[in-house]
Motif scaffolding. Sequence first.
Motif, short mmCIF file in Angstrom:
data_model
loop_
_atom_site.label_atom_id
_atom_site.label_comp_id
_atom_site.label_asym_id
_atom_site.label_seq_id
_atom_site.Cartn_x
_atom_site.Cartn_y
_atom_site.Cartn_z
N TYR A 1 0.83 -1.20 0.00
CA TYR A 1 0.00 0.00 0.00
C TYR A 1 0.87 1.26 0.00
N CYS A 2 0.47 2.23 -0.81
CA CYS A 2 1.13 3.53 -0.92
C CYS A 2 0.22 4.60 -0.34
N THR B 1 -0.83 10.61 -2.55
CA THR B 1 -1.82 10.91 -3.60
C THR B 1 -1.21 11.16 -4.97
N GLY C 1 1.89 5.58 -6.65
CA GLY C 1 1.04 4.40 -6.65
C GLY C 1 1.85 3.11 -6.59
N THR D 1 1.98 -0.81 -8.57
CA THR D 1 1.48 -1.65 -9.65
C THR D 1 2.34 -2.90 -9.77
N ALA E 1 -1.69 8.70 -10.54
CA ALA E 1 -1.77 7.89 -9.33
C ALA E 1 -3.14 7.23 -9.18
N SER E 2 -4.20 7.97 -9.51
CA SER E 2 -5.54 7.38 -9.43
C SER E 2 -5.72 6.27 -10.45
N GLY F 1 -3.45 3.28 -9.17
CA GLY F 1 -3.97 2.72 -7.92
C GLY F 1 -2.96 2.79 -6.81
N SER F 2 -3.45 2.65 -5.59
CA SER F 2 -2.59 2.83 -4.41
C SER F 2 -2.16 1.52 -3.76
N SER F 3 -2.58 0.38 -4.30
CA SER F 3 -2.21 -0.88 -3.66
C SER F 3 -2.23 -2.04 -4.64
#
Length: 131
Positions: A38-39, A42, A45, A47, A87-88, A91-93
């Motif tokens: 997990y990052c 904002t 990310g 991947t 980043a959106s 994704g963050s994880s």
Amino acid sequence: MLYEYRLNTDAENFVDITAMVREALAKSGVRDGACLVYCPHTTAGITINENADPDVVRDMLLGLAKAFPDRPEFRHAEGNSSAHLKASCVGSSATVIADGGRLLLGTWQGIYFCEFDGPRCRSFYVQITGQ
């Protein structure tokens, strides 16, 4: 078990963190379960993608830059709206299965921390669950 790692990043890059996630799994003693990476940022990310050919990272950064260019009409005062968009999108994880004490990754897969707004001192977390 929760593990925190820190990175000093470049302006924009993908950092292969697979070895750090493997280290967290080994430290945990968990043989079968899951690793959540997990990052908490904002403009960065996480991947999973090919780690055999460095041109893949270059091509991904190029594609994201074309998909999410800086635009003069963006209103965010920090001027990093394209980094937020990237980043959106990324994704963050990411979650990887642990099987027999090993990450269940494909032959060519690696786990990447994706920096879109560096250079910065960043962190990410690895949460290991299982038995």
